[in-house]
Design a protein around this motif. Structure first.
Motif, short mmCIF file in Angstrom:
data_model
loop_
_atom_site.label_atom_id
_atom_site.label_comp_id
_atom_site.label_asym_id
_atom_site.label_seq_id
_atom_site.Cartn_x
_atom_site.Cartn_y
_atom_site.Cartn_z
N GLU A 149 0.85 -1.19 0.00
CA GLU A 149 0.00 0.00 0.00
C GLU A 149 0.89 1.24 0.00
O GLU A 149 1.85 1.35 0.77
N GLY A 150 0.59 2.18 -0.90
CA GLY A 150 1.42 3.38 -1.05
C GLY A 150 2.47 3.24 -2.14
O GLY A 150 3.30 4.12 -2.33
N ALA A 151 2.41 2.13 -2.88
CA ALA A 151 3.42 1.90 -3.93
C ALA A 151 3.39 2.98 -4.99
O ALA A 151 4.43 3.37 -5.53
N ASP A 198 -8.62 -10.60 4.78
CA ASP A 198 -9.66 -9.94 3.99
C ASP A 198 -9.27 -10.00 2.51
O ASP A 198 -8.54 -9.14 2.02
N ILE A 199 -9.77 -11.01 1.81
CA ILE A 199 -9.38 -11.23 0.41
C ILE A 199 -9.82 -10.06 -0.45
O ILE A 199 -9.05 -9.51 -1.24
N LYS A 200 -11.07 -9.63 -0.31
CA LYS A 200 -11.58 -8.51 -1.12
C LYS A 200 -10.84 -7.22 -0.78
O LYS A 200 -10.52 -6.41 -1.66
N GLY A 201 -10.53 -7.00 0.50
CA GLY A 201 -9.81 -5.80 0.90
C GLY A 201 -8.42 -5.73 0.30
O GLY A 201 -7.97 -4.68 -0.14
N GLU A 202 -7.73 -6.89 0.26
CA GLU A 202 -6.39 -6.92 -0.32
C GLU A 202 -6.45 -6.66 -1.83
O GLU A 202 -5.63 -5.93 -2.38
N ASN A 226 -6.36 -0.25 -6.32
CA ASN A 226 -6.23 1.18 -6.02
C ASN A 226 -4.81 1.68 -6.34
O ASN A 226 -4.64 2.77 -6.90
N GLU A 227 -3.80 0.90 -5.99
CA GLU A 227 -2.42 1.31 -6.26
C GLU A 227 -2.17 1.40 -7.77
O GLU A 227 -1.52 2.33 -8.25
N MET A 262 -4.99 1.39 -16.26
CA MET A 262 -4.89 0.01 -15.79
C MET A 262 -6.27 -0.65 -15.67
O MET A 262 -6.41 -1.86 -15.82
N LEU A 263 -7.29 0.17 -15.40
CA LEU A 263 -8.64 -0.36 -15.22
C LEU A 263 -9.21 -0.93 -16.52
O LEU A 263 -10.17 -1.69 -16.50
#
Length: 335
Positions: free
Chosen positions: A222-224, A254-258, A264-265, A273-274
């Motif tokens: 996170e923050g990459a 939390d699979i979905k959270g990860e 997001n990164e 990327m989306l």
């Protein structure tokens, strides 16, 4: 190719050749004391080219090539003799190499095709000899042009790995293990974060002698996107993958959270990327019995509605054939 030999970022100083100067020669021979001007032109200075080579996978061969200089053009001579052109220099680079101006950080161009040739520093034009400046009022000009100077530039070469599928996941998610069982690649595998410090490439053999390339990218934290962890160092490699495989271990709280953090990164780094095809792969599923897997599947059907997901185990070799089939299908969808 060992990890130490994978180089994806180099800085080099590039200099083209300067143009040769024109000649101010006046024609002389027996019985002709005052011949007219016959000074030849100077030769062109050598260009510096970058050339795509599909046989290269790294910039390692340029790691110690800090200066690349082309040859200077030769001076013009008498009897309208043109000077020799300077020797051109050719720098071979792997496909996916981005060339930046070190001063402005501007992208000059990218090399994406085999044998694609682009000039990074243009040689100076040779000067005109005095033969070009003769006229009815000045029949013996005693001047000529100097050659144009060389171009000098400091450039940064960045390699963006060209692969069909990019493995995306947190450190120690099992990406290297998955790559090792899907391909013949032998990445470094250990039970601690950031085992992979360089992208690893592997070729997945598929049916009927077909294949596709998969890349194990160093783990995201996170923050990459702001440069934390390995930052932009690895995110640029994902830009060229047509399909993204998000690998999340089943023992993650939390699979979905990860998964959301990973997406997001990537989005913060580059919103495009989306637009890529994506699949979520839940690894280490040999830890689950059928009842737990069914219970988890019920939740994942809700969490990943619209996004395909699969269960696999790299160690137990479970679900790998189905994963290959799914990836091949995603890579070969008719647009």
């Amino acid at each position: 190719m060992t990890e130490g030999n994978f180089v994806d970022y180099v800085k080099i100083y590039v200099s083209s050749g300067k143009g040769g100067k024109g000649s101010t020669h006046l024609h002389r021979e027996k019985f002709i004391e005052k011949g007219g001007p016959d000074g030849g032109d100077g030769g062109r200075g050598g260009h510096v080219y970058l050339v795509g080579n599909k046989g290269l996978w790294t910039l390692f061969h340029l790691k110690f090539a800090k200066h690349v200089k082309a040859g200077h053009g030769g001076d013009g001579g008498g009897d309208r003799s043109t000077g020799a052109d300077g020797d051109d220099k050719y720098i071979e680079v792997p496909l996916g190499t981005v060339v930046r101006d070190k001063e402005s950080n501007e992208i000059l161009f990218e090399i994406t095709e085999h044998e694609e040739k682009r000039i990074v520093a243009r040689g100076g034009k040779g000067g005109l000899g005095n033969w070009h400046f003769r006229s009815s009022t000045n029949q013996t000009p005693r001047y000529s042009q100097p050659g144009l100077p060389s171009e000098e530039i400091d450039v940064i070469l960045e390699l963006k790995v060209l692969a069909d599928v990019g493995l995306v996941g947190f450190p120690n998610a099992g990406k290297s293990t998955l790559l090792s069982v899907l391909t013949s690649a032998k990445p470094k595998i250990a039970d601690y974060p950031f085992t992979t410090l360089k992208p690893n490439l592997g070729i997945v053999a598929y049916r009927d002698f077909q294949s596709f390339v998969i890349a194990d990218i160093p783990g995201i934290i996170e923050g990459a996107a702001e440069g934390k962890g390995l930052g932009h160092y690895f995110l640029r490699h994902i830009e060229r993958n047509s399909t993204l495989l998000f690998l999340v271990p089943v023992d993650t709280p939390d699979i979905k959270g990860e998964y959301d953090i990973l997406v997001n990164e990537l989005t913060k780094y580059n919103p495009e990327m989306l637009d890529k095809e994506r699949i979520v792969v839940i690894s280490k599923c040999d830890m689950l019995d059928d009842e737990l897997k069914a219970e988890l599947k019920t939740q994942l059907d809700i969490d990943f509605a619209g996004t395909p997901y699969m269960f696999i185990s790299s160690v137990a070799q479970q679900g790998l054939s189905e994963l290959k089939d799914k990836l091949w299908q995603m890579l070969n969808v008719e647009v």
